[in-house]
Write a protein that holds these residues in place. Sequence first.
Motif, mmCIF file in Angstrom:
data_model
loop_
_atom_site.group_PDB
_atom_site.id
_atom_site.type_symbol
_atom_site.label_atom_id
_atom_site.label_comp_id
_atom_site.label_asym_id
_atom_site.label_seq_id
_atom_site.Cartn_x
_atom_site.Cartn_y
_atom_site.Cartn_z
ATOM 1 N N ALA A 1 0.859 -1.183 0.000
ATOM 2 C CA ALA A 1 0.000 0.000 0.000
ATOM 3 C C ALA A 1 0.896 1.234 0.000
ATOM 4 O O ALA A 1 1.966 1.233 0.609
ATOM 5 N N TYR A 2 0.452 2.279 -0.683
ATOM 6 C CA TYR A 2 1.238 3.503 -0.767
ATOM 7 C C TYR A 2 0.327 4.710 -0.869
ATOM 8 O O TYR A 2 -0.878 4.582 -1.104
ATOM 9 N N LYS A 3 0.918 5.873 -0.647
ATOM 10 C CA LYS A 3 0.181 7.128 -0.756
ATOM 11 C C LYS A 3 1.049 8.148 -1.477
ATOM 12 O O LYS A 3 2.276 8.097 -1.433
ATOM 13 N N PHE A 4 0.366 9.070 -2.164
ATOM 14 C CA PHE A 4 1.048 10.192 -2.792
ATOM 15 C C PHE A 4 0.063 11.344 -2.891
ATOM 16 O O PHE A 4 -1.127 11.188 -2.627
ATOM 17 N N TYR A 5 0.564 12.516 -3.211
ATOM 18 C CA TYR A 5 -0.249 13.714 -3.233
ATOM 19 C C TYR A 5 -0.284 14.317 -4.631
ATOM 20 O O TYR A 5 0.738 14.419 -5.302
ATOM 21 N N VAL A 6 -1.499 14.731 -5.042
ATOM 22 C CA VAL A 6 -1.685 15.437 -6.304
ATOM 23 C C VAL A 6 -2.488 16.690 -5.993
ATOM 24 O O VAL A 6 -3.627 16.599 -5.531
ATOM 25 N N ASP A 7 -1.892 17.846 -6.189
ATOM 26 C CA ASP A 7 -2.523 19.135 -5.895
ATOM 27 C C ASP A 7 -3.039 19.196 -4.460
ATOM 28 O O ASP A 7 -4.143 19.681 -4.195
ATOM 29 N N GLY A 8 -2.271 18.678 -3.525
ATOM 30 C CA GLY A 8 -2.632 18.701 -2.122
ATOM 31 C C GLY A 8 -3.627 17.628 -1.704
ATOM 32 O O GLY A 8 -3.965 17.523 -0.536
ATOM 33 N N LYS A 9 -4.121 16.849 -2.632
ATOM 34 C CA LYS A 9 -5.073 15.782 -2.314
ATOM 35 C C LYS A 9 -4.326 14.458 -2.180
ATOM 36 O O LYS A 9 -3.525 14.103 -3.042
ATOM 37 N N ARG A 10 -4.607 13.743 -1.095
ATOM 38 C CA ARG A 10 -3.945 12.464 -0.849
ATOM 39 C C ARG A 10 -4.614 11.373 -1.681
ATOM 40 O O ARG A 10 -5.833 11.213 -1.670
ATOM 41 N N ILE A 11 -3.797 10.609 -2.392
ATOM 42 C CA ILE A 11 -4.270 9.486 -3.192
ATOM 43 C C ILE A 11 -3.652 8.223 -2.612
ATOM 44 O O ILE A 11 -2.444 8.159 -2.398
ATOM 45 N N ASN A 12 -4.478 7.219 -2.340
ATOM 46 C CA ASN A 12 -4.003 5.931 -1.848
ATOM 47 C C ASN A 12 -4.007 4.923 -2.987
ATOM 48 O O ASN A 12 -4.888 4.964 -3.847
ATOM 49 N N GLY A 13 -3.048 4.047 -2.977
ATOM 50 C CA GLY A 13 -2.982 3.011 -3.988
ATOM 51 C C GLY A 13 -2.382 1.745 -3.412
ATOM 52 O O GLY A 13 -1.868 1.729 -2.299
ATOM 53 N N SER A 14 -2.478 0.690 -4.187
ATOM 54 C CA SER A 14 -1.847 -0.566 -3.784
ATOM 55 C C SER A 14 -1.413 -1.301 -5.038
ATOM 56 O O SER A 14 -1.965 -1.100 -6.115
ATOM 57 N N ILE A 15 -0.419 -2.129 -4.861
ATOM 58 C CA ILE A 15 0.119 -2.894 -5.976
ATOM 59 C C ILE A 15 0.378 -4.308 -5.483
ATOM 60 O O ILE A 15 0.813 -4.513 -4.351
ATOM 61 N N GLN A 16 0.085 -5.262 -6.334
ATOM 62 C CA GLN A 16 0.348 -6.656 -5.977
ATOM 63 C C GLN A 16 1.823 -6.947 -6.230
ATOM 64 O O GLN A 16 2.367 -6.618 -7.275
ATOM 65 N N LEU A 17 2.449 -7.543 -5.245
ATOM 66 C CA LEU A 17 3.865 -7.863 -5.338
ATOM 67 C C LEU A 17 4.030 -9.301 -5.797
ATOM 68 O O LEU A 17 3.171 -10.137 -5.560
ATOM 69 N N GLY A 18 5.136 -9.567 -6.400
ATOM 70 C CA GLY A 18 5.448 -10.934 -6.793
ATOM 71 C C GLY A 18 6.057 -11.688 -5.629
ATOM 72 O O GLY A 18 5.698 -11.508 -4.475
ATOM 73 N N SER A 19 7.012 -12.504 -5.930
ATOM 74 C CA SER A 19 7.646 -13.313 -4.890
ATOM 75 C C SER A 19 8.708 -12.533 -4.123
ATOM 76 O O SER A 19 9.125 -12.940 -3.045
ATOM 77 N N ILE A 20 9.151 -11.400 -4.665
ATOM 78 C CA ILE A 20 10.188 -10.611 -4.006
ATOM 79 C C ILE A 20 9.514 -9.571 -3.115
ATOM 80 O O ILE A 20 8.862 -8.654 -3.597
ATOM 81 N N VAL A 21 9.656 -9.741 -1.808
ATOM 82 C CA VAL A 21 9.078 -8.811 -0.845
ATOM 83 C C VAL A 21 10.174 -8.404 0.123
ATOM 84 O O VAL A 21 10.854 -9.248 0.686
ATOM 85 N N TYR A 22 10.319 -7.111 0.293
ATOM 86 C CA TYR A 22 11.327 -6.592 1.200
ATOM 87 C C TYR A 22 10.631 -5.715 2.238
ATOM 88 O O TYR A 22 10.118 -4.642 1.899
ATOM 89 N N PRO A 23 10.573 -6.126 3.494
ATOM 90 C CA PRO A 23 9.870 -5.337 4.515
ATOM 91 C C PRO A 23 10.457 -3.942 4.716
ATOM 92 O O PRO A 23 9.776 -3.061 5.214
ATOM 93 N N GLY A 24 11.682 -3.720 4.303
ATOM 94 C CA GLY A 24 12.311 -2.412 4.434
ATOM 95 C C GLY A 24 11.720 -1.365 3.512
ATOM 96 O O GLY A 24 12.060 -0.186 3.603
ATOM 97 N N TRP A 25 10.831 -1.751 2.615
ATOM 98 C CA TRP A 25 10.179 -0.791 1.718
ATOM 99 C C TRP A 25 9.225 0.129 2.465
ATOM 100 O O TRP A 25 8.978 1.245 2.024
ATOM 101 N N VAL A 26 8.705 -0.320 3.588
ATOM 102 C CA VAL A 26 7.741 0.488 4.341
ATOM 103 C C VAL A 26 8.437 1.747 4.849
ATOM 104 O O VAL A 26 9.498 1.686 5.466
ATOM 105 N N GLY A 27 7.843 2.895 4.555
ATOM 106 C CA GLY A 27 8.411 4.176 4.950
ATOM 107 C C GLY A 27 9.367 4.764 3.928
ATOM 108 O O GLY A 27 9.800 5.898 4.070
ATOM 109 N N LYS A 28 9.707 4.011 2.908
ATOM 110 C CA LYS A 28 10.610 4.496 1.856
ATOM 111 C C LYS A 28 9.795 5.167 0.748
ATOM 112 O O LYS A 28 8.599 4.954 0.605
ATOM 113 N N HIS A 29 10.474 5.956 -0.073
ATOM 114 C CA HIS A 29 9.823 6.700 -1.145
ATOM 115 C C HIS A 29 10.235 6.139 -2.499
ATOM 116 O O HIS A 29 11.402 5.812 -2.710
#
Length: 136
Positions: free
Chosen positions: A60-88
């Motif tokens: 799950a991720y978030k980003f901003y467009v013109d000050g409005k918060r947009i939430n999104g999600s992407i399905q991951l494959g077999s490669i998952v790195y828990p260190g991605w949380v909080g990264k940009h």
Amino acid sequence: MNNFESFLNSKTPLKYILLFAIIYAIYTNGKEYYHFNLYTVYGIAECTEIDIQNTNTYAAYKFYVDGKRINGSIQLGSIVYPGWVGKHFKVQYSSKDPEINNLLLSKPVYDTVRIKKAGFVIKVQEKKEKRNQFRD
């Protein structure tokens, strides 16, 4: 009533359901293809969590467009790195409909100036004082 019963008994309803499913799949995939080819804009998103549901893993991720918060999600494959949380990371979205977006995990962003301009607050970690063995 005879016409309705014959309609249900024939294979025609199955054909209509199958045709509807094909049209819906073409529409949803075509819509993303159309928006990404004509209205692509890149921004910066922050990965907020990694979630495992049944056998699928999502980021799950978030980003901003013109000050409005947009939430999104992407399905991951077999490669998952828990260190991605909080990264940009770089995010691709449609300028006409930002709800159509895609997180680019292969393109991390480290530039703090660009991250701040994208609407995120960067938390500064306090430096720990190094222990000096010769000091009282």
